[in-house]
Enzyme design. Structure first.
Site, PDB file in Angstrom:
ATOM      1  N   GLU A  23     -21.320 -61.244   3.668  1.00 33.36           N
ATOM      2  CA  GLU A  23     -21.684 -60.469   4.874  1.00 33.36           C
ATOM      3  C   GLU A  23     -22.104 -59.050   4.489  1.00 33.36           C
ATOM      4  OE1 GLU A  23     -22.151 -62.009   7.616  1.00 33.36           O
ATOM      5  OE2 GLU A  23     -21.234 -63.830   6.835  1.00 33.36           O
ATOM      6  N   TRP A  71     -25.600 -59.283   3.603  1.00 36.75           N
ATOM      7  CA  TRP A  71     -26.508 -59.315   4.771  1.00 36.75           C
ATOM      8  C   TRP A  71     -26.873 -57.888   5.179  1.00 36.75           C
ATOM      9  CZ3 TRP A  71     -29.448 -62.844   7.021  1.00 36.75           C
ATOM     10  CH2 TRP A  71     -29.120 -64.198   6.886  1.00 36.75           C
ATOM     11  N   TRP A 116     -42.720 -63.751  27.531  1.00 36.71           N
ATOM     12  CA  TRP A 116     -41.370 -63.429  28.009  1.00 36.71           C
ATOM     13  C   TRP A 116     -41.388 -63.296  29.521  1.00 36.71           C
ATOM     14  CZ3 TRP A 116     -37.978 -63.992  24.251  1.00 36.71           C
ATOM     15  CH2 TRP A 116     -38.323 -63.696  22.938  1.00 36.71           C
ATOM     16  N   ASN A 125     -19.187 -60.242  15.779  1.00 32.08           N
ATOM     17  CA  ASN A 125     -20.488 -60.847  15.461  1.00 32.08           C
ATOM     18  C   ASN A 125     -20.774 -62.083  16.309  1.00 32.08           C
ATOM     19  OD1 ASN A 125     -22.866 -60.985  13.673  1.00 32.08           O
ATOM     20  ND2 ASN A 125     -21.936 -62.921  13.048  1.00 32.08           N
ATOM     21  N   TRP A 167     -36.344 -59.989  23.396  1.00 27.96           N
ATOM     22  CA  TRP A 167     -35.172 -59.537  22.629  1.00 27.96           C
ATOM     23  C   TRP A 167     -35.175 -58.031  22.427  1.00 27.96           C
ATOM     24  CZ3 TRP A 167     -36.337 -56.980  18.155  1.00 27.96           C
ATOM     25  CH2 TRP A 167     -37.607 -57.188  17.610  1.00 27.96           C
ATOM     26  N   TRP A 201     -30.910 -59.184  16.006  1.00 23.94           N
ATOM     27  CA  TRP A 201     -31.638 -59.640  17.205  1.00 23.94           C
ATOM     28  C   TRP A 201     -32.750 -60.604  16.829  1.00 23.94           C
ATOM     29  CZ3 TRP A 201     -30.844 -59.819  22.275  1.00 23.94           C
ATOM     30  CH2 TRP A 201     -29.786 -59.074  22.778  1.00 23.94           C
TER      31      TRP A 201
HETATM   32  C1  LIG Z   1     -27.656 -59.277  17.832  1.00 21.41           C
HETATM   33  C2  LIG Z   1     -26.883 -58.594  16.708  1.00 21.41           C
HETATM   34  C3  LIG Z   1     -26.892 -57.214  16.605  1.00 21.41           C
HETATM   35  C4  LIG Z   1     -26.193 -56.569  15.568  1.00 21.41           C
HETATM   36  N1  LIG Z   1     -26.218 -55.190  15.489  1.00 21.41           N
HETATM   37  C5  LIG Z   1     -25.562 -54.564  14.468  1.00 21.41           C
HETATM   38  C6  LIG Z   1     -25.596 -53.143  14.340  1.00 21.41           C
HETATM   39  O1  LIG Z   1     -26.258 -52.431  15.114  1.00 21.41           O
HETATM   40  N2  LIG Z   1     -24.873 -52.572  13.319  1.00 21.41           N
HETATM   41  C7  LIG Z   1     -24.164 -53.323  12.427  1.00 21.41           C
HETATM   42  O2  LIG Z   1     -23.525 -52.751  11.532  1.00 21.41           O
HETATM   43  N3  LIG Z   1     -24.138 -54.669  12.503  1.00 21.41           N
HETATM   44  C8  LIG Z   1     -24.814 -55.312  13.489  1.00 21.41           C
HETATM   45  N4  LIG Z   1     -24.767 -56.682  13.579  1.00 21.41           N
HETATM   46  C9  LIG Z   1     -24.098 -57.446  12.509  1.00 21.41           C
HETATM   47  C10 LIG Z   1     -22.618 -57.795  12.761  1.00 21.41           C
HETATM   48  O3  LIG Z   1     -22.454 -58.333  14.034  1.00 21.41           O
HETATM   49  C11 LIG Z   1     -21.691 -56.594  12.600  1.00 21.41           C
HETATM   50  O4  LIG Z   1     -21.961 -55.924  11.377  1.00 21.41           O
HETATM   51  C12 LIG Z   1     -20.228 -57.046  12.557  1.00 21.41           C
HETATM   52  O5  LIG Z   1     -19.912 -57.746  13.731  1.00 21.41           O
HETATM   53  C13 LIG Z   1     -19.357 -55.833  12.409  1.00 21.41           C
HETATM   54  O6  LIG Z   1     -18.007 -56.158  12.503  1.00 21.41           O
HETATM   55  P1  LIG Z   1     -17.074 -56.091  11.230  1.00 21.41           P
HETATM   56  O7  LIG Z   1     -17.251 -54.805  10.514  1.00 21.41           O
HETATM   57  O8  LIG Z   1     -15.699 -56.433  11.676  1.00 21.41           O
HETATM   58  O9  LIG Z   1     -17.679 -57.267  10.352  1.00 21.41           O
HETATM   59  P2  LIG Z   1     -17.039 -58.149   9.223  1.00 21.41           P
HETATM   60  O10 LIG Z   1     -17.179 -59.564   9.649  1.00 21.41           O
HETATM   61  O11 LIG Z   1     -15.683 -57.695   8.842  1.00 21.41           O
HETATM   62  O12 LIG Z   1     -18.074 -57.939   8.009  1.00 21.41           O
HETATM   63  C14 LIG Z   1     -17.972 -56.850   7.078  1.00 21.41           C
HETATM   64  C15 LIG Z   1     -19.241 -56.068   7.034  1.00 21.41           C
HETATM   65  O13 LIG Z   1     -20.325 -56.900   6.652  1.00 21.41           O
HETATM   66  C16 LIG Z   1     -21.499 -56.532   7.352  1.00 21.41           C
HETATM   67  N5  LIG Z   1     -21.913 -57.635   8.226  1.00 21.41           N
HETATM   68  C17 LIG Z   1     -21.138 -58.579   8.810  1.00 21.41           C
HETATM   69  N6  LIG Z   1     -21.890 -59.445   9.511  1.00 21.41           N
HETATM   70  C18 LIG Z   1     -23.165 -59.026   9.389  1.00 21.41           C
HETATM   71  C19 LIG Z   1     -24.407 -59.496   9.886  1.00 21.41           C
HETATM   72  N7  LIG Z   1     -24.490 -60.589  10.646  1.00 21.41           N
HETATM   73  N8  LIG Z   1     -25.522 -58.804   9.585  1.00 21.41           N
HETATM   74  C20 LIG Z   1     -25.465 -57.703   8.794  1.00 21.41           C
HETATM   75  N9  LIG Z   1     -24.319 -57.216   8.279  1.00 21.41           N
HETATM   76  C21 LIG Z   1     -23.181 -57.862   8.579  1.00 21.41           C
HETATM   77  C22 LIG Z   1     -21.143 -55.315   8.200  1.00 21.41           C
HETATM   78  O14 LIG Z   1     -21.468 -54.161   7.495  1.00 21.41           O
HETATM   79  C23 LIG Z   1     -19.655 -55.472   8.367  1.00 21.41           C
HETATM   80  O15 LIG Z   1     -19.013 -54.256   8.624  1.00 21.41           O
HETATM   81  C24 LIG Z   1     -25.481 -57.347  14.614  1.00 21.41           C
HETATM   82  C25 LIG Z   1     -25.476 -58.749  14.730  1.00 21.41           C
HETATM   83  C26 LIG Z   1     -26.167 -59.362  15.768  1.00 21.41           C
HETATM   84  C27 LIG Z   1     -26.141 -60.875  15.872  1.00 21.41           C
END
Ligand SMILES: Cc1cc2nc3c(=O)[nH]c(=O)nc-3n(C[C@H](O)[C@H](O)[C@H](O)COP(=O)(O)OP(=O)(O)OC[C@H]3O[C@@H](n4cnc5c(N)ncnc54)[C@H](O)[C@@H]3O)c2cc1C
Length: 478
Positions: free
Chosen positions: A281, A284, A312, A347, A365, A388
């Site tokens: 993650e 990502w 849309w 997420n 979107w 998105w």
């Molecule tokens: C529609 C949508 C919009 C999003 N907008 C953002 C945003 O504006 N900022 C943001 O930081 N993340 C965004 N994310 C990614 C992800 O949802 C969040 O990073 C995550 O939920 C943050 O929670 P956490 O730190 O507990 O994640 P954890 O699950 O603990 O993951 C650890 C770290 O990994 C990274 N990570 C995790 N999942 C993703 C992912 N799917 N994509 C990219 N990096 C990821 C983040 O840096 C996160 O802090 C988005 C995802 C979606 C589907």
């Protein structure tokens, strides 16, 4: 005494493991720590009151931390070029140190500053483990698919973390400039309020430690559970690092190296898999930052141009209902209300609400992307755009457009007892588990909760037809 140097804090609001700051300290010159509120960002399309509150809290804690070294954070408001020129004149600073920001606006701004400021600007790669340009295909072009990017990313050598510098800061008393402290929202020209969690380097570290001690071993299973409180280890399985990474209260290296340590200590194949998934993650996050750097057009339209032709729906009432959490689908509404209150949602919830807007409601979107940026404390142009476009099926490595989340089965799967729904939807507090995911199926549904805004089966077919037509148009145009 040697002429001082400026460290310009931006998305790196910490003292530990800060590469530009460490280099400024190594220069031997006294370091003046500076933060600038840039009106172009405060007035920009991604402005967010919750994120501004989060930022001001982070600045206050950085200022307090600097105070322990007899220094203060010099906070200014204005065009960064003008402010830096003025500060260099007032303090005699000989150079500016900064960590690179890879978003399109920041790249333009920094390039201009580097070209025109009358003192040298030294830049460092700190916000990602591998900056854009480091992870390329053998033919030196960027990856647009995650799995090979990840493989290449993992193969590269990683920089170790560096410690917090001590004794390098210019004492606040030694500067004949006004400090003024962290401005209030009103002083910055904004009204309203938002209750943000603790925003400090130490809060980031203790949250990470807590996650590593309690939850990383079951991350694979826990990350998708819908739960509200990131500190509740019996439910939410995520780390809640995103708000801290957003403004650099913790570095990606600190998180990565701590996860690597957790991997070494993991006792079972399941816990090792979980740590691997956590690191994945983090990759990502790097992938989306690289994508936006190499393909900035993604901020203004579909990454895959065929979907720019998608028809849309223009449905302002439906959009409003989605924003306010009044769609009649409990899992969508609970997440949107959590977003409003906390400025953060897990997420899985992001994917569910994004799919609902772009597929069930067939609303562009980009409307959702903008709304998320206005609400999220971790809102980040590259991550949000990537998330998105992935969910809408218009992005790089996107989920195929024909995979459309069913909001009822998602709810049943990821919140089986309905606790998350009840936490955010008081209207449904007394609805028993089998019905809480679809209250309209009850003989007498709660009167103060709306019926579904659209029938999912119908909406699914409508979305498939619209996405299919856009692809076909593109095929005909070729
Ligand atoms: C529609 C949508 C919009 C999003 N907008 C953002 C945003 O504006 N900022 C943001 O930081 N993340 C965004 N994310 C990614 C992800 O949802 C969040 O990073 C995550 O939920 C943050 O929670 P956490 O730190 O507990 O994640 P954890 O699950 O603990 O993951 C650890 C770290 O990994 C990274 N990570 C995790 N999942 C993703 C992912 N799917 N994509 C990219 N990096 C990821 C983040 O840096 C996160 O802090 C988005 C995802 C979606 C589907």
């Amino acid at each position: 005494m040697a002429a001082p140097v400026i460290h310009w804090f931006r998305r790196d609001l910490r003292l530990a493991d800060n590469l530009a700051l460490a280099a400024a300290a190594r220069s031997g010159a006294p370091v003046i720590p500076v933060f600038i509120f840039d009106p172009a960002i405060l007035r920009g399309r991604y402005f967010s009151l919750p994120r501004l509150v989060w930022l001001t809290k982070a600045l206050a804690s950085l200022d307090a931390r600097l105070g322990r070294q007899d220094a203060r954070l010099l906070i200014r408001h204005g065009s960064p070029h003008r402010v830096l020129t003025e500060l260099a004149g007032q303090t005699g600073a000989a150079a500016v140190y900064l960590n690179r920001d890879y978003t399109p606006y920041a790249l333009r701004r920094d390039e201009n500053i580097q070209r025109t400021l009358n003192i040298p600007v030294y830049t460092f790669d700190d916000g990602l483990l591998h900056p854009p340009g480091d992870v390329l295909k053998p033919d030196q072009t960027p990856y647009t698919v995650f799995t090979p990017f990840k493989k290449q990313w993992l193969a590269l050598e990683k920089t170790p973390s560096v410690g917090e510098p001590h004794g390098c800061f210019m004492p606040a008393g030694g500067l004949s400039v006004q400090f003024g402290g962290v401005p209030t929202l009103a002083a910055l020209g904004f009204g309203g309020d938002f209750k943000a969690p603790e925003a400090s380097e130490s809060a980031a570290s203790s949250r990470l430690e807590d996650f590593l001690a309690q939850r990383i071993g079951s991350y694979s299973a826990g990350r998708d559970r819908l739960a509200s409180d990131p500190g509740d280890d019996t439910r939410g399985g995520w780390s809640f690092m995103s708000p801290y990474l957003r403004f650099g209260l913790i570095s990606p290296r600190q998180v990565y190296w701590a996860a690597r340590e957790a991997y070494r200590e993991a006792g079972t194949p399941e816990s090792r898999r979980s740590v691997e998934q956590y690191i994945s993650e983090l990759i990502w996050r790097e992938f989306y930052a690289h994508i936006l750097y190499h393909y900035p057009h993604a901020l203004d339209g579909s990454f895959r141009p065929e979907y720019d032709a998608l028809k849309w729906r223009n449905a302002p009432d439906d959009l409003q209902a989605w924003m306010e959490g009044r769609t009649g689908y409990p899992v969508v509404d609970a997440a949107m209300r959590q977003l409003k209150t906390m400025g953060w949602i897990p997420n899985r919830a992001r994917m569910i609400v994004a799919s609902f807007l772009s597929k069930d409601l067939l609303i562009n979107w980009q409307e959702g992307e903008r709304f998320f940026m206005q609400r999220l404390i971790d809102g980040d142009p590259a991550q949000n755009n990537g998330g998105w476009q992935w969910t809408a099926g218009t992005g790089t490595d996107a989920q195929p457009y024909f995979r459309i989340f069913n909001p009822v089965s998602q709810s049943q799967k990821f919140d089986p007892d309905g606790d998350y729904l009840r936490r955010w939807l008081p209207e449904l507090r007394d609805v028993p588990p089998p019905f809480i995911h679809a209250p309209w199926t009850m003989d007498s549904p709660p009167r103060d909760y709306p019926p579904p805004i659209v029938d999912h089966a119908f909406a699914r077919e409508r979305a498939l037809a619209a996405f299919g037509a856009a692809r076909q148009n593109q095929g005909n145009a070729r």
